[in-house]
Enzyme design. Structure first.
Site, PDB file in Angstrom:
ATOM      1  CD  GLU A  86      -3.887  -9.204   3.349  1.00 21.46           C
ATOM      2  OE1 GLU A  86      -3.167  -9.064   4.339  1.00 21.46           O
ATOM      3  OE2 GLU A  86      -3.492  -8.979   2.196  1.00 21.46           O
ATOM      4  CB  THR A 112      -0.902  -0.007   1.236  1.00 20.38           C
ATOM      5  OG1 THR A 112      -1.684  -1.190   1.223  1.00 20.38           O
ATOM      6  CG2 THR A 112      -1.829   1.201   1.265  1.00 20.38           C
ATOM      7  N   GLY A 143       2.837  -2.705   8.536  1.00 23.23           N
ATOM      8  CA  GLY A 143       3.116  -2.892   9.953  1.00 23.23           C
ATOM      9  C   GLY A 143       4.599  -3.154  10.172  1.00 23.23           C
TER      10      GLY A 143
HETATM   11  C1  LIG Z   1      -5.349  -9.053  14.817  1.00 28.36           C
HETATM   12  C2  LIG Z   1      -6.782  -9.452  15.019  1.00 28.36           C
HETATM   13  C3  LIG Z   1      -7.491  -9.990  13.789  1.00 28.36           C
HETATM   14  C4  LIG Z   1      -7.096 -11.425  13.509  1.00 28.36           C
HETATM   15  C5  LIG Z   1      -6.639 -11.661  12.044  1.00 28.36           C
HETATM   16  C6  LIG Z   1      -5.568 -12.731  11.981  1.00 28.36           C
HETATM   17  C7  LIG Z   1      -4.865 -12.797  10.653  1.00 28.36           C
HETATM   18  C8  LIG Z   1      -3.951 -11.638  10.381  1.00 28.36           C
HETATM   19  C9  LIG Z   1      -2.799 -11.644  11.273  1.00 28.36           C
HETATM   20  C10 LIG Z   1      -2.204 -10.533  11.724  1.00 28.36           C
HETATM   21  C11 LIG Z   1      -2.595  -9.174  11.455  1.00 28.36           C
HETATM   22  C12 LIG Z   1      -2.361  -8.745  10.010  1.00 28.36           C
HETATM   23  C13 LIG Z   1      -2.051  -7.283   9.943  1.00 28.36           C
HETATM   24  C14 LIG Z   1      -2.588  -6.560   8.774  1.00 28.36           C
HETATM   25  C15 LIG Z   1      -2.130  -7.099   7.432  1.00 28.36           C
HETATM   26  C16 LIG Z   1      -2.688  -6.265   6.333  1.00 28.36           C
HETATM   27  C17 LIG Z   1      -1.758  -6.191   5.185  1.00 28.36           C
HETATM   28  C18 LIG Z   1      -2.360  -5.536   3.980  1.00 28.36           C
HETATM   29  O1  LIG Z   1      -3.345  -4.872   4.030  1.00 28.36           O
HETATM   30  S1  LIG Z   1      -1.501  -5.883   2.575  1.00 28.36           S
HETATM   31  C19 LIG Z   1      -2.327  -4.978   1.332  1.00 28.36           C
HETATM   32  C20 LIG Z   1      -3.691  -5.553   1.010  1.00 28.36           C
HETATM   33  N1  LIG Z   1      -4.170  -4.923  -0.190  1.00 28.36           N
HETATM   34  C21 LIG Z   1      -5.132  -5.478  -0.936  1.00 28.36           C
HETATM   35  O2  LIG Z   1      -5.709  -6.485  -0.606  1.00 28.36           O
HETATM   36  C22 LIG Z   1      -5.436  -4.760  -2.231  1.00 28.36           C
HETATM   37  C23 LIG Z   1      -6.786  -5.173  -2.773  1.00 28.36           C
HETATM   38  N2  LIG Z   1      -6.810  -5.013  -4.221  1.00 28.36           N
HETATM   39  C24 LIG Z   1      -6.668  -6.106  -5.031  1.00 28.36           C
HETATM   40  O3  LIG Z   1      -6.532  -7.224  -4.633  1.00 28.36           O
HETATM   41  C25 LIG Z   1      -6.720  -5.842  -6.511  1.00 28.36           C
HETATM   42  O4  LIG Z   1      -6.404  -4.493  -6.780  1.00 28.36           O
HETATM   43  C26 LIG Z   1      -8.121  -6.143  -7.144  1.00 28.36           C
HETATM   44  C27 LIG Z   1      -8.354  -7.625  -7.059  1.00 28.36           C
HETATM   45  C28 LIG Z   1      -9.193  -5.383  -6.418  1.00 28.36           C
HETATM   46  C29 LIG Z   1      -8.114  -5.704  -8.594  1.00 28.36           C
HETATM   47  O5  LIG Z   1      -6.937  -6.228  -9.149  1.00 28.36           O
HETATM   48  P1  LIG Z   1      -6.675  -5.948 -10.707  1.00 28.36           P
HETATM   49  O6  LIG Z   1      -7.022  -4.547 -11.029  1.00 28.36           O
HETATM   50  O7  LIG Z   1      -5.271  -6.406 -11.018  1.00 28.36           O
HETATM   51  O8  LIG Z   1      -7.644  -6.988 -11.409  1.00 28.36           O
HETATM   52  P2  LIG Z   1      -8.986  -6.644 -12.243  1.00 28.36           P
HETATM   53  O9  LIG Z   1      -8.640  -5.812 -13.422  1.00 28.36           O
HETATM   54  O10 LIG Z   1     -10.054  -6.162 -11.286  1.00 28.36           O
HETATM   55  O11 LIG Z   1      -9.350  -8.117 -12.776  1.00 28.36           O
HETATM   56  C30 LIG Z   1      -9.796  -8.997 -11.812  1.00 28.36           C
HETATM   57  C31 LIG Z   1      -9.459 -10.345 -12.399  1.00 28.36           C
HETATM   58  O12 LIG Z   1      -8.310 -10.785 -11.708  1.00 28.36           O
HETATM   59  C32 LIG Z   1      -8.627 -11.901 -10.911  1.00 28.36           C
HETATM   60  N3  LIG Z   1      -7.961 -11.734  -9.632  1.00 28.36           N
HETATM   61  C33 LIG Z   1      -7.864 -10.599  -8.911  1.00 28.36           C
HETATM   62  N4  LIG Z   1      -7.178 -10.835  -7.784  1.00 28.36           N
HETATM   63  C34 LIG Z   1      -6.833 -12.135  -7.797  1.00 28.36           C
HETATM   64  C35 LIG Z   1      -6.118 -12.980  -6.907  1.00 28.36           C
HETATM   65  N5  LIG Z   1      -5.634 -12.532  -5.748  1.00 28.36           N
HETATM   66  N6  LIG Z   1      -5.957 -14.264  -7.255  1.00 28.36           N
HETATM   67  C36 LIG Z   1      -6.465 -14.734  -8.409  1.00 28.36           C
HETATM   68  N7  LIG Z   1      -7.160 -13.993  -9.313  1.00 28.36           N
HETATM   69  C37 LIG Z   1      -7.337 -12.710  -8.991  1.00 28.36           C
HETATM   70  C38 LIG Z   1     -10.150 -11.840 -10.744  1.00 28.36           C
HETATM   71  O13 LIG Z   1     -10.684 -13.117 -10.492  1.00 28.36           O
HETATM   72  C39 LIG Z   1     -10.596 -11.316 -12.099  1.00 28.36           C
HETATM   73  O14 LIG Z   1     -10.563 -12.386 -13.000  1.00 28.36           O
HETATM   74  P3  LIG Z   1     -11.470 -12.230 -14.404  1.00 28.36           P
HETATM   75  O15 LIG Z   1     -10.848 -11.114 -15.187  1.00 28.36           O
HETATM   76  O16 LIG Z   1     -12.860 -11.854 -13.891  1.00 28.36           O
HETATM   77  O17 LIG Z   1     -11.339 -13.592 -14.981  1.00 28.36           O
HETATM   78  C1  LIG Z   2      -4.685  -1.600  10.484  1.00 28.44           C
HETATM   79  C2  LIG Z   2      -4.164  -1.627   9.063  1.00 28.44           C
HETATM   80  C3  LIG Z   2      -3.005  -2.361   8.779  1.00 28.44           C
HETATM   81  C4  LIG Z   2      -2.517  -2.380   7.471  1.00 28.44           C
HETATM   82  N1  LIG Z   2      -1.353  -3.066   7.216  1.00 28.44           N
HETATM   83  C5  LIG Z   2      -0.855  -3.038   5.952  1.00 28.44           C
HETATM   84  C6  LIG Z   2       0.388  -3.696   5.667  1.00 28.44           C
HETATM   85  O1  LIG Z   2       1.015  -4.284   6.560  1.00 28.44           O
HETATM   86  N2  LIG Z   2       0.867  -3.656   4.390  1.00 28.44           N
HETATM   87  C7  LIG Z   2       0.193  -3.011   3.379  1.00 28.44           C
HETATM   88  O2  LIG Z   2       0.671  -3.026   2.235  1.00 28.44           O
HETATM   89  N3  LIG Z   2      -0.993  -2.387   3.618  1.00 28.44           N
HETATM   90  C8  LIG Z   2      -1.511  -2.383   4.877  1.00 28.44           C
HETATM   91  N4  LIG Z   2      -2.701  -1.738   5.130  1.00 28.44           N
HETATM   92  C9  LIG Z   2      -3.334  -0.960   4.063  1.00 28.44           C
HETATM   93  C10 LIG Z   2      -4.592  -1.632   3.541  1.00 28.44           C
HETATM   94  O3  LIG Z   2      -4.274  -2.759   2.781  1.00 28.44           O
HETATM   95  C11 LIG Z   2      -5.360  -0.586   2.710  1.00 28.44           C
HETATM   96  O4  LIG Z   2      -5.824   0.413   3.590  1.00 28.44           O
HETATM   97  C12 LIG Z   2      -6.542  -1.241   1.993  1.00 28.44           C
HETATM   98  O5  LIG Z   2      -6.061  -2.041   0.935  1.00 28.44           O
HETATM   99  C13 LIG Z   2      -7.519  -0.190   1.427  1.00 28.44           C
HETATM  100  O6  LIG Z   2      -6.865   0.710   0.553  1.00 28.44           O
HETATM  101  P1  LIG Z   2      -6.953   2.283   0.843  1.00 28.44           P
HETATM  102  O7  LIG Z   2      -6.685   2.519   2.260  1.00 28.44           O
HETATM  103  O8  LIG Z   2      -6.115   2.977  -0.183  1.00 28.44           O
HETATM  104  O9  LIG Z   2      -8.488   2.665   0.589  1.00 28.44           O
HETATM  105  P2  LIG Z   2      -9.122   2.975  -0.850  1.00 28.44           P
HETATM  106  O10 LIG Z   2      -8.804   1.911  -1.815  1.00 28.44           O
HETATM  107  O11 LIG Z   2      -8.792   4.385  -1.212  1.00 28.44           O
HETATM  108  O12 LIG Z   2     -10.690   2.845  -0.477  1.00 28.44           O
HETATM  109  C14 LIG Z   2     -11.381   3.965   0.022  1.00 28.44           C
HETATM  110  C15 LIG Z   2     -12.844   3.791  -0.358  1.00 28.44           C
HETATM  111  O13 LIG Z   2     -12.946   3.702  -1.796  1.00 28.44           O
HETATM  112  C16 LIG Z   2     -13.722   2.571  -2.156  1.00 28.44           C
HETATM  113  N5  LIG Z   2     -13.232   1.984  -3.417  1.00 28.44           N
HETATM  114  C17 LIG Z   2     -11.952   1.848  -3.823  1.00 28.44           C
HETATM  115  N6  LIG Z   2     -11.896   1.184  -4.998  1.00 28.44           N
HETATM  116  C18 LIG Z   2     -13.169   0.873  -5.334  1.00 28.44           C
HETATM  117  C19 LIG Z   2     -13.783   0.173  -6.422  1.00 28.44           C
HETATM  118  N7  LIG Z   2     -13.055  -0.345  -7.418  1.00 28.44           N
HETATM  119  N8  LIG Z   2     -15.134   0.030  -6.404  1.00 28.44           N
HETATM  120  C20 LIG Z   2     -15.878   0.535  -5.381  1.00 28.44           C
HETATM  121  N9  LIG Z   2     -15.369   1.220  -4.324  1.00 28.44           N
HETATM  122  C21 LIG Z   2     -14.041   1.373  -4.311  1.00 28.44           C
HETATM  123  C22 LIG Z   2     -13.513   1.582  -1.011  1.00 28.44           C
HETATM  124  O14 LIG Z   2     -14.613   0.675  -0.955  1.00 28.44           O
HETATM  125  C23 LIG Z   2     -13.462   2.497   0.205  1.00 28.44           C
HETATM  126  O15 LIG Z   2     -14.779   2.760   0.655  1.00 28.44           O
HETATM  127  C24 LIG Z   2      -3.206  -1.692   6.435  1.00 28.44           C
HETATM  128  C25 LIG Z   2      -4.382  -0.981   6.720  1.00 28.44           C
HETATM  129  C26 LIG Z   2      -4.864  -0.954   8.033  1.00 28.44           C
HETATM  130  C27 LIG Z   2      -6.125  -0.195   8.325  1.00 28.44           C
END
Ligand SMILES: CCCCCCCC/C=C\CCCCCCCC(=O)SCCNC(=O)CCNC(=O)[C@H](O)C(C)(C)COP(=O)(O)OP(=O)(O)OC[C@H]1O[C@@H](n2cnc3c(N)ncnc32)[C@H](O)[C@@H]1OP(=O)(O)O
Ligand SMILES: Cc1cc2nc3c(=O)[nH]c(=O)nc-3n(C[C@H](O)[C@H](O)[C@H](O)COP(=O)(O)OP(=O)(O)OC[C@H]3O[C@@H](n4cnc5c(N)ncnc54)[C@H](O)[C@@H]3O)c2cc1C
Length: 615
Positions: free
Chosen positions: A433, A151, A190
């Site tokens: 995530e 991010t 983090g």
């Molecule tokens: C502590 C208490 C709680 C307990 C919990 C315990 C466990 C945890 C332990 C401890 C604490 C952890 C602490 C915090 C950790 C946090 C870390 C972070 O936050 S790391 C950052 C996360 N960031 C995201 O997740 C970004 C989200 N965005 C995305 O994934 C992509 O931008 C997405 C999917 C929204 C769009 O990606 P596009 O633009 O490249 O893809 P498109 O053009 O939309 O096409 C989608 C096509 O790609 C496939 N696709 C997309 N993602 C895929 C994937 N991951 N795998 C396979 N296919 C995928 C789809 O199925 C679709 O397929 P077709 O075209 O319809 O056939």
């Molecule tokens: C506690 C915490 C720990 C984290 N730890 C990590 C870490 O260790 N590593 C890391 O890389 N990241 C980490 N993150 C970041 C986290 O992964 C991002 O905050 C998350 O992916 C959301 O992205 P953003 O904050 O840019 O929000 P944005 O993507 O800007 O989203 C803001 C708003 O826009 C909307 N929006 C965005 N795109 C679309 C769409 N295509 N369609 C409809 N609505 C949309 C969302 O629904 C949301 O309401 C952490 C975040 C938090 C809160």
């Protein structure tokens, strides 16, 4: 001599109609797994220096972090030493699967959590064999501490919009990492600010001016001896947050920072010495770490929700308030059906999430094994399911933990109850995530494609098959489990079908597919969740539901006792096993530094002169 258990809790435990230990064993995966978990917890929690002399809520932001690092070092050493060498990897995983051991030590999560939750999984999933061997040795022995830096200040959801660049220099066989703008700074990872010294960076790869997509790079950013930031690296902490205030989330900017070619993790895509780029079989394999963590989060939610409902149910058995009937004395608040309604759904949901997490973990393991053999067929389904379950379980858990807090009245608002901190932890998971709405839309994308396939007679995957069942429009409704599931299937089918009908209507009106998608996106998100069922059925279900609440009531304390959380893990004045709520609330209150003296210095400095009109 252990303190006397609250009489009401004793009565509740006597009333329980089932064997609590048996349910604990079932949740652990067998009596041996319960024994292993308890043995691990006994060993680790008996370690000196793990707990706070002063409750961390009375420390400054900086002291909280320093104290958490002190504890993290002790905790991870104790965990390593507690590992039973005779145990298999699976037995070890089972012992920790349900244990919230870390929660006994870190109320607001650990400064090492990203090392275990993402840095190691990223190496395992993205490094080639040689890289894996080298980096796993160092990371698993905690010789280095890592995080996952994807991010940026300007982008979190839209990975393809990430601005950090990695430009390959074939002359020196290096990548040059650069943050071209302020919004390109990595922001949120983090442990990044002061704890870690390595990270997996997701950056936009360019070779000879051509974009090669987002790739993972393992990057050292602090000197291993001095911990000073390396040249070309700007580092800092992002500041105080709703929760996670001991996770040390930071920012990182690159200024033409050079790393050797072998620091790109090359399991899926490769860059040869001369700059030849060998594409990944599927560009989304780079997103694999996120899929893994979404699977882990589902289980994490089950455990955190179980912790919150344990606190709230035990408190509700001890707390007596108001009058249900005149002259009948104050009842336990657990006898109010509204209180049962607030809490029993949380108990049931925690069990449902535990079973779902086990099912999803098996699916993840199967698909990952297939990927190793080059079979990517089920990856899209795993992605869609993991998105949906991560979003649904984190949303529901946040709602149910907050409901547990408010069901405890004023005392639920105390930090000493630990319910506010649990809420802070779980609500963060609605964002990290993958922000929940975005993930739900990913699932909706798969549902729409599946319905189109069903309508053209194609076979669907097992999890989507409900879309091809020609569900009769007048489904015979009964409130058997099977009848309720059929009802939900019919609702789910209707939601997807209506979202699709809406999109087609917008396209017919002249909108492009992207605008039609956006206009229908509220329906699309609803299609990925479940919503209400038709009116007539509600009455029947309602009667069944209220009857069920009455059946659960005598077993409520037994059901939460079966989660088998020790007092240190609950870390709560309201949830302790002995139910001595009022004594604990007072004990914790007296630890406030403000209670060290009867008159605070601010009286003489400000209040007195103010009240005497001298300020
Ligand atoms: C502590 C208490 C709680 C307990 C919990 C315990 C466990 C945890 C332990 C401890 C604490 C952890 C602490 C915090 C950790 C946090 C870390 C972070 O936050 S790391 C950052 C996360 N960031 C995201 O997740 C970004 C989200 N965005 C995305 O994934 C992509 O931008 C997405 C999917 C929204 C769009 O990606 P596009 O633009 O490249 O893809 P498109 O053009 O939309 O096409 C989608 C096509 O790609 C496939 N696709 C997309 N993602 C895929 C994937 N991951 N795998 C396979 N296919 C995928 C789809 O199925 C679709 O397929 P077709 O075209 O319809 O056939
Ligand atoms: C506690 C915490 C720990 C984290 N730890 C990590 C870490 O260790 N590593 C890391 O890389 N990241 C980490 N993150 C970041 C986290 O992964 C991002 O905050 C998350 O992916 C959301 O992205 P953003 O904050 O840019 O929000 P944005 O993507 O800007 O989203 C803001 C708003 O826009 C909307 N929006 C965005 N795109 C679309 C769409 N295509 N369609 C409809 N609505 C949309 C969302 O629904 C949301 O309401 C952490 C975040 C938090 C809160």
């Amino acid at each position: 001599m252990s303190a006397k258990v609250n009489d009401d809790l004793l009565t509740e435990r006597r009333k329980c109609e089932f064997n609590v230990e048996e349910l604990t064993n079932y949740l652990d995966g067998g009596a041996q797994a319960t024994q292993n978990r308890r043995k691990l917890e006994d060993k680790v929690l008996s370690t000196k220096g793990l707990f706070d002399e002063v409750p961390e809520e009375y420390l400054s932001h900086k002291e909280k972090y320093e104290n958490a690092v002190r504890k993290a070092v002790v905790y991870y050493k104790a965990m390593k030493e507690a590992e039973d060498p005779n145990q298999t990897e699976q037995e070890r995983a089972n012992a920790t699967y349900r244990s919230l051991l870390h929660a006994a030590v870190f109320k607001d999560n650990s400064p090492f959590s990203l090392h275990l939750a993402m840095f190691i999984p990223a190496i395992l999933g993205q490094a080639d064999e040689e890289q894996k061997k080298y980096w796993m040795k160092r990371a698993s022995k905690m010789e280095i501490i890592g995080t996952y830096a994807q991010t940026e200040l300007g982008h979190g959801t839209f990975i393809r919009g990430l601005e950090t660049t990695a430009t390959y220099d074939p002359k020196t066989e290096e990548f040059v990492l650069h943050s071209p703008t302020l919004t390109a700074y990595k922001w949120w990872p983090g442990s990044l600010a002061h704890t870690a010294n390595y990270c997996v960076v997701m950056a936009h790869l360019y070779i000879n001016g051509k974009s090669c997509g987002i790739q993972p790079f393992i990057v050292q950013f602090r000197d291993e001896e001095t911990h000073q930031p390396l040249p070309g690296i700007k580092l800092g902490e992002i500041g105080a947050k709703l929760g996670f205030n001991t996770v040390n989330n930071g920012f990182l900017g690159f200024d033409q920072h050079r790393i050797p070619r072998n620091r790109m993790l090359m399991k899926n895509a490769q860059v040869l010495k001369d700059g030849t780029f060998k594409r990944s079989p599927n560009s989304k394999l780079t997103y694999g770490t996120m899929v893994y963590v979404r699977v882990v989060i589902v289980n994490g939610m089950a455990n955190q929700l179980a912790r919150a409902v344990t606190i709230a149910v035990r408190y509700s058995a001890v707390r007596r308030q108001s009058e249900l009937k005149p002259d009948a004395g104050e009842p336990q608040i657990l006898d109010y059906v509204t209180q049962q309604h607030k809490l029993f759904i949380g108990i049931a949901s925690s069990h449902a999430f535990t079973l779902t997490a086990k099912w999803l973990t098996r699916m993840y393991q199967k698909v990952t094994a297939d990927l190793e053999k080059g079979n990517l067929d089920e990856l899209p389904e795993l992605h869609a399911i993991a998105c949906c379950l991560k979003a649904v379980t984190t949303t529901d858990t946040s709602v149910l933990v907050e409901r547990s807090r408010t069901s405890c009245g004023g005392h639920g608002y105390m930090l000493s109850s630990n319910l506010p901190q649990i809420y802070g932890l779980v609500t963060a998971a609605c964002t990290y995530e993958g922000e929940n709405t975005v993930l739900m839309l990913q699932t909706a994308r798969s549902l729409v494609k599946a319905l189109e396939q069903a309508q053209s007679g194609k076979r669907l995957s097992p999890t989507m098959s409900y879309l091809s069942e020609k569900v009769s429009s007048r489904l015979k409704w009964d409130n058997s489990i099977d009848g309720i599931v059929k009802g939900f299937r019919r609702v789910a089918y209707g939601k997807v079908e209506s979202a699709m009908r809406s999109m087609r209507k917008y396209v017919r009106s002249g909108l492009g597919p992207e605008d039609a998608w956006n206009m229908s996106s509220v329906q699309l998100v609803a299609a990925s969740e479940y919503t209400s069922i038709s009116e007539a059925d509600i009455r029947q279900l309602q009667d069944t539901y209220e009857d069920l609440l009455g059946k659960i009531r005598p077993n409520a304390v037994g059901l939460v006792d079966a989660f088998d959380f020790r007092d240190q893990i609950l870390n709560s004045t309201l949830g302790a096993y002995d139910g001595r709520v009022y004594e604990r609330l007072m004990e914790e209150a007296l630890k406030s530094p403000l209670n060290a003296e009867p008159v605070n210095q601010s009286f003489h400095k400000y209040l007195k002169p103010f009240m005497q009109g001298k300020l």
